[in-house]
Design a protein around this motif. Sequence first.
Motif, PDB file in Angstrom:
ATOM      1  N   LEU A   1     -12.481  35.802 -15.105  1.00  0.00           N
ATOM      2  CA  LEU A   1     -11.021  35.806 -15.075  1.00  0.00           C
ATOM      3  C   LEU A   1     -10.555  34.361 -14.942  1.00  0.00           C
ATOM      4  O   LEU A   1     -11.087  33.630 -14.098  1.00  0.00           O
ATOM      5  CB  LEU A   1     -10.509  36.607 -13.869  1.00  0.00           C
ATOM      6  N   LEU A   2      -9.568  33.972 -15.744  1.00  0.00           N
ATOM      7  CA  LEU A   2      -9.060  32.609 -15.685  1.00  0.00           C
ATOM      8  C   LEU A   2      -7.572  32.625 -15.339  1.00  0.00           C
ATOM      9  O   LEU A   2      -6.740  32.978 -16.190  1.00  0.00           O
ATOM     10  CB  LEU A   2      -9.289  31.888 -17.029  1.00  0.00           C
ATOM     11  N   PRO A   3      -7.236  32.245 -14.091  1.00  0.00           N
ATOM     12  CA  PRO A   3      -5.832  32.278 -13.687  1.00  0.00           C
ATOM     13  C   PRO A   3      -5.084  31.032 -14.145  1.00  0.00           C
ATOM     14  O   PRO A   3      -4.341  30.418 -13.375  1.00  0.00           O
ATOM     15  CB  PRO A   3      -5.926  32.374 -12.156  1.00  0.00           C
TER      16      PRO A   3
ATOM     17  N   GLY B   1      21.073  35.805 -21.369  1.00  0.00           N
ATOM     18  CA  GLY B   1      21.685  34.780 -22.206  1.00  0.00           C
ATOM     19  C   GLY B   1      21.596  33.375 -21.653  1.00  0.00           C
ATOM     20  O   GLY B   1      22.163  32.445 -22.231  1.00  0.00           O
ATOM     21  N   ASP B   2      20.898  33.191 -20.535  1.00  0.00           N
ATOM     22  CA  ASP B   2      20.857  31.875 -19.868  1.00  0.00           C
ATOM     23  C   ASP B   2      19.497  31.717 -19.208  1.00  0.00           C
ATOM     24  O   ASP B   2      19.128  32.526 -18.351  1.00  0.00           O
ATOM     25  CB  ASP B   2      21.975  31.828 -18.820  1.00  0.00           C
ATOM     26  N   MET B   3      18.759  30.681 -19.571  1.00  0.00           N
ATOM     27  CA  MET B   3      17.390  30.524 -19.073  1.00  0.00           C
ATOM     28  C   MET B   3      17.307  30.313 -17.563  1.00  0.00           C
ATOM     29  O   MET B   3      16.238  30.442 -16.976  1.00  0.00           O
ATOM     30  CB  MET B   3      16.673  29.378 -19.793  1.00  0.00           C
ATOM     31  N   ASP B   4      18.435  29.982 -16.924  1.00  0.00           N
ATOM     32  CA  ASP B   4      18.426  29.768 -15.471  1.00  0.00           C
ATOM     33  C   ASP B   4      19.291  30.781 -14.726  1.00  0.00           C
ATOM     34  O   ASP B   4      19.605  30.576 -13.549  1.00  0.00           O
ATOM     35  CB  ASP B   4      18.897  28.344 -15.150  1.00  0.00           C
ATOM     36  N   ALA B   5      19.676  31.852 -15.394  1.00  0.00           N
ATOM     37  CA  ALA B   5      20.565  32.833 -14.757  1.00  0.00           C
ATOM     38  C   ALA B   5      19.938  33.358 -13.471  1.00  0.00           C
ATOM     39  O   ALA B   5      18.771  33.741 -13.454  1.00  0.00           O
ATOM     40  CB  ALA B   5      20.840  33.981 -15.717  1.00  0.00           C
ATOM     41  N   PRO B   6      20.724  33.382 -12.374  1.00  0.00           N
ATOM     42  CA  PRO B   6      20.172  33.840 -11.095  1.00  0.00           C
ATOM     43  C   PRO B   6      20.237  35.354 -10.909  1.00  0.00           C
ATOM     44  O   PRO B   6      19.675  35.878  -9.947  1.00  0.00           O
ATOM     45  CB  PRO B   6      21.077  33.147 -10.075  1.00  0.00           C
ATOM     46  N   ASP B   7      20.894  36.060 -11.826  1.00  0.00           N
ATOM     47  CA  ASP B   7      21.167  37.492 -11.608  1.00  0.00           C
ATOM     48  C   ASP B   7      19.894  38.321 -11.489  1.00  0.00           C
ATOM     49  O   ASP B   7      19.847  39.280 -10.721  1.00  0.00           O
ATOM     50  CB  ASP B   7      22.035  38.037 -12.740  1.00  0.00           C
ATOM     51  N   ILE B   8      18.889  38.005 -12.295  1.00  0.00           N
ATOM     52  CA  ILE B   8      17.598  38.679 -12.169  1.00  0.00           C
ATOM     53  C   ILE B   8      16.600  37.629 -11.696  1.00  0.00           C
ATOM     54  O   ILE B   8      16.387  36.621 -12.365  1.00  0.00           O
ATOM     55  CB  ILE B   8      17.122  39.290 -13.499  1.00  0.00           C
ATOM     56  N   LYS B   9      16.002  37.869 -10.546  1.00  0.00           N
ATOM     57  CA  LYS B   9      15.006  36.942 -10.019  1.00  0.00           C
ATOM     58  C   LYS B   9      13.637  37.330 -10.572  1.00  0.00           C
ATOM     59  O   LYS B   9      13.253  38.497 -10.506  1.00  0.00           O
ATOM     60  CB  LYS B   9      15.006  36.977  -8.492  1.00  0.00           C
ATOM     61  N   VAL B  10      12.925  36.357 -11.114  1.00  0.00           N
ATOM     62  CA  VAL B  10      11.641  36.638 -11.772  1.00  0.00           C
ATOM     63  C   VAL B  10      10.575  35.689 -11.244  1.00  0.00           C
ATOM     64  O   VAL B  10      10.817  34.486 -11.130  1.00  0.00           O
ATOM     65  CB  VAL B  10      11.751  36.450 -13.307  1.00  0.00           C
ATOM     66  N   THR B  11       9.401  36.233 -10.911  1.00  0.00           N
ATOM     67  CA  THR B  11       8.250  35.369 -10.660  1.00  0.00           C
ATOM     68  C   THR B  11       7.038  35.968 -11.365  1.00  0.00           C
ATOM     69  O   THR B  11       7.005  37.180 -11.619  1.00  0.00           O
ATOM     70  CB  THR B  11       7.994  35.133  -9.160  1.00  0.00           C
ATOM     71  N   ALA B  12       6.069  35.119 -11.713  1.00  0.00           N
ATOM     72  CA  ALA B  12       4.969  35.565 -12.565  1.00  0.00           C
ATOM     73  C   ALA B  12       3.660  34.890 -12.185  1.00  0.00           C
ATOM     74  O   ALA B  12       3.640  33.732 -11.782  1.00  0.00           O
ATOM     75  CB  ALA B  12       5.287  35.260 -14.029  1.00  0.00           C
ATOM     76  N   THR B  13       2.573  35.647 -12.309  1.00  0.00           N
ATOM     77  CA  THR B  13       1.216  35.112 -12.244  1.00  0.00           C
ATOM     78  C   THR B  13       0.513  35.536 -13.529  1.00  0.00           C
ATOM     79  O   THR B  13       0.411  36.733 -13.815  1.00  0.00           O
ATOM     80  CB  THR B  13       0.465  35.665 -11.018  1.00  0.00           C
ATOM     81  N   CYS B  14       0.050  34.570 -14.308  1.00  0.00           N
ATOM     82  CA  CYS B  14      -0.543  34.871 -15.613  1.00  0.00           C
ATOM     83  C   CYS B  14      -2.046  34.607 -15.580  1.00  0.00           C
ATOM     84  O   CYS B  14      -2.475  33.501 -15.239  1.00  0.00           O
ATOM     85  CB  CYS B  14       0.110  34.037 -16.708  1.00  0.00           C
ATOM     86  N   VAL B  15      -2.816  35.602 -15.980  1.00  0.00           N
ATOM     87  CA  VAL B  15      -4.276  35.533 -15.903  1.00  0.00           C
ATOM     88  C   VAL B  15      -4.868  35.932 -17.257  1.00  0.00           C
ATOM     89  O   VAL B  15      -4.475  36.949 -17.844  1.00  0.00           O
ATOM     90  CB  VAL B  15      -4.806  36.475 -14.801  1.00  0.00           C
TER      91      VAL B  15
END
Lengths: 353, 353
Positions: free
Chosen positions: B203-205, B232-246
Motif C-alpha cells: 500500500l502506498l499512501p 462553484g468555488d474551489m475554496d467554498a466553506p459550505d462543505i468541509k472536505v478532507t481526504a487520505t489517498c492511498v
Amino acid sequence: MSKDLTVAILGATGAVGTRLIQQLADSTIPVGQIKLLASSRSAGETRQFRGQDVVVEEATNDSFDGVDLVLASAGGGVSKKFLPEAVKRGAVCVDNTSAFRMDPEVPLVVPEVNEQALYQHKGIIANPNCSTIQMVVALEPIRAAYGLNRVIVSTYQAASGAGQSAWNELDREAQEHLDGQEMHAEILPTKGDKKHYPLAFNLLPQIDVFEDDGYTHEEWKMIHETKKIMLGDMDAPDIKVTATCVRVPVAVGHGESVYFEVADDSATTPELQQKLADAPGVTLQDDPDHQIYPQPILAEGSRETFVGRVRPDQENKGAFNMWVVSDNLLKGAAWNTVQIAERLVADDLVRVP
Amino acid sequence: MSKDLTVAILGATGAVGTRLIQQLADSTIPVGQIKLLASSRSAGETRQFRGQDVVVEEATNDSFDGVDLVLASAGGGVSKKFLPEAVKRGAVCVDNTSAFRMDPEVPLVVPEVNEQALYQHKGIIANPNCSTIQMVVALEPIRAAYGLNRVIVSTYQAASGAGQSAWNELDREAQEHLDGQEMHAEILPTKGDKKHYPLAFNLLPQIDVFEDDGYTHEEWKMIHETKKIMLGDMDAPDIKVTATCVRVPVAVGHGESVYFEVADDSATTPELQQKLADAPGVTLQDDPDHQIYPQPILAEGSRETFVGRVRPDQENKGAFNMWVVSDNLLKGAAWNTVQIAERLVADDLVRVP
C-alpha cells in the motif's frame, strides 16, 4: 518470578501459531517445557522451538494438565471448548480468538494501553482483533495527552488476517490473473459466508459476516473493542467510533486511515508527532519531504506499529488524519499475545485466582 | 446539431486515450472526421475507430486547423502547450489533465452534478480528477435532497490511475514477488518524485507529490475540485472536505470509503439508498444479506458509479458511511470526457464564444 513455566500453544501450525512459537522463543518468558497442540490433522508434525524439535500433539482436555500458560489461536470454537478446561487445571490462558473478548469478566488487553486490566483476570485474557490493536496503540498517546472525542477509521486489511489458507488463495489468484486465467475464490471474503470473491487485484468491503445493522462483524469489533480497551466498557459513549473494513490484495500488514478529533483542540501536528514518537510500541515514519511513510512491506516482521501522514483537517479544528500500519500477524496477533504473557510473568499474574 | 464534427483526440495511445477512442465510437456524437494525435514517439501507429484504420499523427499547432472538438489526455504540459492554440483555431477542448482545472475561467464538469457550468465555457472545459468524479456522482443526489456539511474520504486507488506504465509495473512486480524475487519499482508512487516503491502486495499512501502542508496533491485535488464542482468555488466553506489517498495493488477501479454528514439529519439509510438508486450515473449495489457490494473487478468496463455499504454512524446522527467504486479509466477519465462532449453537442455549445 524465576520459576520455569510449562507453556502450551494451542493452534501451533497456523499462520499465527507459527509466529507464536517464534515470538515466544524470542521473549523474556522463562519457558521450562513447551507443548504444541493442534487438531488431529496436524498431530505428529514437528516444529522447532529454541533449536529443539517438538512434536505437535492433538489437543485434548488432558493436554493442559501441568500447564502454567496457554497461548491460543486455533479458532473461537476451539478456545471455547478447551480454555475453561485449561483454567480448571490451573493454567492461565491468553486467547487470540474472538471467543471471550466481549465477556465483561475477561480483560481485553493491549499492554501499551491497559496493562492494568490484567490484574482483574480470572484465568482467561483476550487478545483483541488485529485491526483494533494497531489503532489503539497509535491513538492511546494522543488520548492520554489531549483526550479523544471521535474516531472514523477505514481499514486496508491483508489476506493473512483471514489465515494461511486465505494468504495462499491470494497468491494463487494473482498467478491465475497474470496468466490470463479466470480467478477462483473459495475462502474470502470469509470462510463462514455463502459467496466467495477473488481478492487479487480487487477490493472486498466485507471482513467477517454482516450484522443486521449493515455493519460487518469486523467493523463491530473495531468499534466495541476500542471502547473496551481504552475506556473499560464496550459501549462507552465517551469516544465515538465508526469503521469501514476492507480486505485488500496485500499478504501481510494492515493499513488504516484514521481520522480523529481530540478534546483539547489546541493540539498541533508537531505535538501529536512528538507524542507518537515517544510512545511505547510506536515508530513514527512521517517525513513527506523524503517520502517516508508506513508501508506493509516495510512493516512485515516487526513488532512495532508504524504511524505517519499525521496532518490536520484544515477545516475542522482539533481534527486530524493519520496512516497506521502494522504486521497483523505480529502486533496484531502473535506478538501482542506473547507480550501479554510477558507482562503476566513480570506482574506475577501467571496463576488462576 | 446535425453537423458532423471533426474530432481530435490528443494523447490517443495511452490507457485513457485508448478508451477515449472507444467511448467516442460508442457515443451519440456525430463524428465526421477523427484525428488521432500523440507525441512523435507514437506517430505512425494505427488505431481503429468505428471499424476504420486511423493513423496516429504527431501533434503540432497546425493539427488543430479545422477541428471542432478536442478530447485531450496527454499530460498537463501537453494540454497547456496545445489547447490555447486549438481554441484560437476555433476548437472546443475537453481536457482530462489538471492543467486548467483550478482556472476560475474554466468550467470543471461532471454532467450529473453541474452540466449547467458548460454554458460558461470560453473554449476549454476541464475533466476532474478520477477520484473526485466518482465521489461527487455519489454525493450529489444526497446533497440535493438533504444538504451536505462534511465529507471525510479515504481512497483505494488503482495502478492504472497513474497510467499504462504504472499498470504494467504492478503486473511485473506481482510476478517478481510470486517468483520469490525482489520487486523493482521505477514509476510509483509517482513519476515526478525521487523515490519509487513497489505497489504489488503493498500500500502506498502517496498519490502525486506532497504539498507543504503534508497533504498530497491528489488529496488537495479531491478537496478543492469537490468544492468547485458542487459549489462553484474551489475554496467554498459550505462543505468541509478532507481526504487520505492511498494507491492499492488493483489494476482498474478505484474504491472510496466515504463518510459524510448531511444538513437535514432526519435522513434515513433507506431514503439515502433510494436517492442513490434513482440518481443518474449511479448503480446501487447494497444488499449485505446477499453479499452484494461494489468491487473493482465488477466495475471494470462500466460507465457507472457503484455505491453500497450505506449505513448510519450509530453515534452521530445525520452521519453515514458508504463505499463507492468506479472504473477510473471510464467514468474517472474517458467516459466523463466524452460525456461532457455529448452534452456540449446536445446543448449546442461546440463553439468558441
